[in-house]
Design an enzyme around this catalytic site. Structure first.
Site, PDB file in Angstrom:
ATOM      1  N   ASN A   1       0.832  -1.202   0.000  1.00  0.00           N
ATOM      2  CA  ASN A   1       0.000   0.000   0.000  1.00  0.00           C
ATOM      3  C   ASN A   1       0.866   1.251   0.000  1.00  0.00           C
ATOM      4  O   ASN A   1       1.966   1.276   0.570  1.00  0.00           O
ATOM      5  CB  ASN A   1      -0.968   0.005   1.189  1.00  0.00           C
ATOM      6  CG  ASN A   1      -0.268   0.216   2.516  1.00  0.00           C
ATOM      7  OD1 ASN A   1      -0.074   1.353   2.943  1.00  0.00           O
ATOM      8  ND2 ASN A   1       0.120  -0.874   3.181  1.00  0.00           N
TER       9      ASN A   1
ATOM     10  N   CYS B   1     -23.642  10.538  -9.964  1.00  0.00           N
ATOM     11  CA  CYS B   1     -24.875  10.497 -10.755  1.00  0.00           C
ATOM     12  C   CYS B   1     -24.968   9.193 -11.550  1.00  0.00           C
ATOM     13  O   CYS B   1     -26.032   8.587 -11.667  1.00  0.00           O
ATOM     14  CB  CYS B   1     -24.894  11.703 -11.693  1.00  0.00           C
ATOM     15  SG  CYS B   1     -26.433  11.924 -12.557  1.00  0.00           S
TER      16      CYS B   1
END
Length: 1028
Positions: A545, A600
């Site tokens: 990471n 959206c």
């Protein structure tokens, strides 16, 4: 042609339908896929030669999962074999290599039996017919030619590989008409169409890059107009990044609108030549574009080396000038036979090959072992592009300058390190042994790194030491590529198990490895303190990471320690060297941000399965994590309602959720959890879709007159619940069980008939869409629901919700159990829910669904991984480690590596130099290193003394800060400045931040803004004040 060689129409035709253990192979499956792994599981492999290189190849093939591996090496173990053979022990000296190695290899994978091949497997070549692939390591050239002749005739894949010190080569021959089903392994390109004109020019929507190349094939679907074009295949000619041509389309009629394209992967047919043919006219895959003249020279040099071995029944002696001169003479004669291909031989290069002929290095075995194993897997899986047909590699830059190599210092000493001493000499071996090294992470890369270090003898000397830390425990999925671990280790600490395993490989490491279980971060600086960092010679990252990598990188910059960085992603790998005062650091460059999707799109207009998976992952969080957290905060924090009402946008939603979970739908029995799941099915996959179509009917048009449901917007259809539909029931079962978990209700062992009975008896009210509901049509438009709860009526509604909630005092001690997402537990319903919810939404929108495996990879953000890439990457890192140990300081001495085993591709570049800066001091221009330099003060001086000191350098401090605290600024009022001048820097930090400096802190870091003598604001390094 061998019918098993090419299965173009049905790649799985020669694979049994046996299931693959996804728990074990999950990370590898995201690299290879199920079909390739099924073909591998039906393949028997023979590995000849069980020194370091052979065992590395066998290890990687075994972890990958083939039907069986046979080993052949009847030669007795020698002590020098332990330089690179990690399954041999000193007590094995004199025993057959294959018999000693087989049982230890068999421990790696219960699905892959390992046995010793018949004694006459090479004398009776007919026995090779049972193998799909034959691998020869460290074999005489005459033997390679004999075996390859048979394999080539029978279309048996043949791989030959060998290393000599810092030199290595690999040769591949997979026979005639070899079909590569997937040459790159990349996902097929796809996109939405803006249009297809009458000339056949295809334009992608919204100027999104199509990613295609000339010669690719595509197919279309959902195109309106152009009868017959959907499903047909077309060859692509790229016209630009957003356009491509598919040729004459006049027979299809006019294009109306819509449609998508998808790339069609075509198999690539390769006709391999035999080893004898390739010896005469070799084809090379280049391993280093800075050494384009090397492959042909080494092609001749390796033949000369084999000729010497055949003549003398021994390899040239280390650093022996007489033997090297003979090898060079043989090479010169061989080069004359190549006519136009004749290389200009570099005498120094050929002699160096002779000097290192008996050298055997674990990093080179790791590099070529990873590469050769991947070639074997390519030959049996037909996945990825093979090496056609030779590759040569050397790392002569790793040779030391700090010691003198001679025949005396490089002679064998009867030790386990003789293979390494033959290359570097005894003096350099002592340097390796006395290194103090820190390994951060003991996962896949960490295991391979520790294995290489153990074989190299790193840290085994009187002053040597290895520190390794990893906070993680071993999981089943780790066993596929973290070869130091066994099934009995599952649940144990990685760092401790890894250390124990390599100490068994090299007992000289006993007492030399400091195992830790702490995460390296700001919260553990009392563990990894200044004393810890100062004693290190170098640091190696084996992390997965960016946050942890960046922190370690910053620590290395502060303490001026070299850092070796590497990472893998499927078949891709990279290595980076960070050298104090020479190179940039890991943090100097940034990876591109993770792909994110517009809200959206996720809420209302998905068009890809990735959209529905992201939506279902969010739904999982909303149902089973955030809701439980909000309920618990309401019950435990006295000011929760007050703080919630101060938030903008989602107060009503939070309060409604708390009411639902504590009042309206609070379950007492598991049956009520089933009821809840059924209601949520109706809400998400029927009612919300009806509302969306009510707000935007399927025949609606935009202000410009184009259909609203076109381009990326797919018109959805509501789903009618059907208890006989397995996808519908998967959602119900998973949602009910997770909801029950929130409330501590047992839901296991509920029969399907019980679910069906409860569901059939439920009455679901009819849904009526509302004209008052507002839905955002585009991300560029403001969200109509953004300020919900700010109006007078809304406030009244919020107050009513608050009044309907039970006082926390009436539920003292009551808490919900939130769900902690765990992707790898198939019994916890987490991935079942996300898969079912994603697929139901995909069915709403007519998007092809995805299985649980694919969904898990995307939702769980799984990093694809395979042992071969890890092996190769760590080999490259250790070749750079040799340079660090030698003390090389020139930028051109080091290499950052880039590899993609799928193509195959290797490339190297010089590290980027650290950024330099200048400022105008009192005595003229001063140059500094922006990354590695710092203004160092060895005592805790006052602010006044610090400012005066900087003034003496010609720098006027305008601002001074530590962390988020602004300690001094030239624009502060005079009184404020004067009261801070006499404070020592540590006291100044405490005074402003109101936080005491931790006891373990020995240095304080400050950032400064300064003007130089020219009055310019200049960028300068940080300030370091030593406290203790």
């Amino acid at each position: 042609m061998d019918p098993t060689k090419m299965q173009v129409d049905s790649p799985a035709a020669d694979a049994q339908s046996s299931t693959i253990d996804e728990g074990l192979y999950s990370r590898q499956l995201y690299v290879l896929g199920h079909e390739a792994m099924k073909r591998m599981s039906q393949s028997d492999i023979l590995v000849v030669g069980l020194k370091g290189l052979g065992v590395e190849i066998a290890k990687n093939i075994c972890l990958a999962g083939v039907k069986s591996i046979s080993l052949y090496d009847p030669e007795p173990v020698e002590i020098a074999d332990l330089s690179a053979q990690f399954f041999l022990r000193p007590e094995n000296v004199g025993k057959r290599r294959d018999e000693v190695s087989a049982p230890r290899l068999a421990e790696l994978n219960t699905y892959t039996p390992v046995q010793v091949a018949p004694q006459n497997v090479l004398s009776d070549l007919g026995q090779l017919a049972r193998y799909k692939a034959v691998v020869l390591t460290d074999c005489p050239l005459s033997e390679q030619l004999r075996v390859n002749e048979y394999c080539h005739e029978k279309n048996i894949a043949f791989v030959s590989v060998g290393t000599h010190g810092l030199f290595g080569n690999i040769f591949c021959d997979f026979g005639s008409d070899f079909a590569v089903v997937d040459p790159t392994g990349n996902n097929p390109m796809s996109g939405i169409l803006a249009g297809i004109d009458e000339t056949g020019l295809v334009t992608a929507l919204d100027e999104s890059r199509h990613g295609l190349e000339d010669g690719d094939y595509v197919t279309f679907y959902e195109v309106l107009g152009m009868d017959g074009i959907n499903g047909a295949e077309f060859k692509v000619e790229v016209k630009g990044p957003y356009t491509f041509s598919i040729g004459d389309v006049s027979s299809y009629g006019p294009y109306i609108r819509g449609g998508q394209f998808t790339q069609v992967k075509k198999p690539k047919i390769i006709n391999f030549k035999s080893l004898a043919e390739q010896l005469a006219q070799p084809e090379f895959v280049y391993s280093d574009f800075a050494k384009l003249d090397r492959p042909m020279q080494l092609h001749v040099g390796f033949q000369a080396l084999h000729q010497f071995q055949q003549d003398h029944k021994a390899w040239p002696r280390p650093m022996n000038e007489q033997d090297a001169t003979e090898v060079h003479g043989l090479a010169t004669k061989i080069a004359e036979t190549y006519g136009d291909l004749k290389p200009e031989l570099d005498e120094k290069l050929i002699k160096e090959l002779s000097y290192q002929a008996t050298g055997y290095l674990s990093p080179m075995c790791a590099l070529f072992g990873g590469m050769a194993a991947q070639e074997v897997l390519k030959s049996v899986s037909c996945k990825f592009g093979p090496i056609v047909q030779y590759m040569y590699f050397d790392s002569l830059e790793s040779l030391p300058n700090s010691v003198v190599r001679s025949e005396e210092t490089c002679k064998p000493l009867g030790t386990r390190y003789d293979g390494q001493i033959a290359v570097f000499g005894k003096d350099f071996q002592d340097k390796i042994a006395n290194m103090k090294q820190f390994l951060v992470g003991a996962g896949a890369i960490g295991c391979e790194m520790l294995k290489n270090w153990a074989l190299m003898g790193l840290g085994t000397g009187p002053n040597g030491k290895i520190s390794v830390t990893d906070m993680d425990q071993i999981e089943k999925s780790n066993l596929n590529r973290q070869f130091l671990f066994r099934p009995t280790d599952v649940g144990k600490l990685k760092s401790e198990c890894a250390a124990t395993a390599v100490q068994a490989m090299n007992p000289e490491l006993l007492g030399k490895i400091n195992t830790m279980r702490d995460r390296v971060g700001q919260d553990t600086e009392n563990v990894f303190d200044e004393d810890f960092w100062q004693e290190l010679d170098a640091v190696t990252n084996a992390l997965d990471n960016v946050e942890a990598r960046t922190y370690v990188d910053r620590r290395c910059v502060f303490f001026l320690k070299p850092l070796l960085e590497s990472g893998t992603l499927g078949t891709k790998g990279n290595t980076q060297v960070i050298l104090p005062r020479v190179t940039e650091s890991y943090s100097s460059s940034q990876d591109p941000p993770e792909q994110s999707f517009p809200m959206c799109t996720l809420r209302s207009f998905p068009n890809r399965i990735e959209h529905t998976i992201a939506w279902s992952r969010d739904l999982f969080e909303a149902y089973f994590v955030q809701s439980a957290e909000n309920v618990n905060l309401y019950l435990s924090q006295s000011n929760f309602l007050e703080s919630t009402l101060k938030q903008s946008g989602n107060q009503k939603q939070i309060l409604q959720t708390i009411k639902d979970y504590l009042v309206t739908y609070k379950p007492i029995t598991f049956e009520e959890c089933i009821n809840w799941a059924r209601r949520e099915f109706e809400e998400q996959f029927n009612n919300n879709i009806q509302q969306l179509l009510f707000t935007f009917p399927k025949d609606s048009v935009t202000s410009s007159g184009t259909p609203f449901w076109s381009g990326p917007k797919r018109a959805p259809s509501p789903l009618a619940f059907d208890s006989s539909n397995s996808e519908h029931m998967s959602f119900i079962k998973a949602a009910a069980n997770l909801h029950a978990f929130n409330y501590g209700i047992k839901g296991t062992n509920v029969e399907d008939s019980t679910y069906k009975k409860i569901l059939d008896n439920m009455i679901i009210p009819e849904f009526s869409p509302s004209s008052s509901v507002k839905i955002q049509a585009d991300d560029n438009e403001p969200d109509p629901n953004a300020n919900q709860g700010s109006g007078f009526d809304d406030q009244n509604e919020l107050n009513d919700l608050i009044d309907s909630l039970p006082p926390p005092s009436t539920l003292a001690g009551y808490r919900l159990e939130k769900v902690d997402f765990e992707k790898d537990d198939d019994s916890n319903y987490h991935m079942d829910f996300i898969t079912a919810a994603s697929n139901l939404r995909a069915l709403n929108y007519g998007i092809p669904t995805a299985d649980k495996h694919k969904t898990k990879g995307i939702a769980g953000k799984i990093i694809p991984a395979i042992a071969t890439t890890t092996s190769l990457a760590t080999g490259l890192v250790c070749l750079e480690l040799y340079k660090l140990i030698d003390g090389k300081t020139k930028l051109e001495d080091y290499k950052n590596g880039f590899v993609n085993l799928a193509l195959p591709f290797l490339a190297f570049s010089e590290p980027i130099a650290s950024p330099k800066g200048k400022y105008m001091g009192k005595d003229g221009e001063v140059e500094l290193d922006k990354l590695w330099d710092r203004f160092q003060y060895d005592s805790d001086i006052t602010l006044r003394k610090f400012l005066d000191s900087m003034e003496e350098r010609g720098l006027d401090v305008t601002m001074l800060s530590s962390g988020v605290s602004l300690l001094y600024a030239s624009f502060f009022p005079k009184k404020k400045r004067e009261e801070r001048y006499p404070l020592k820097m540590s006291k100044l930090v405490e005074f402003v931040s109101k936080v005491p400096v931790p006891e373990h802190t020995k240095n304080l870091i400050f950032e400064v803004c300064v003007d130089d003598q020219s009055g310019e604001d200049v960028e300068v390094p940080f300030v370091c004040i030593k406290l203790r």
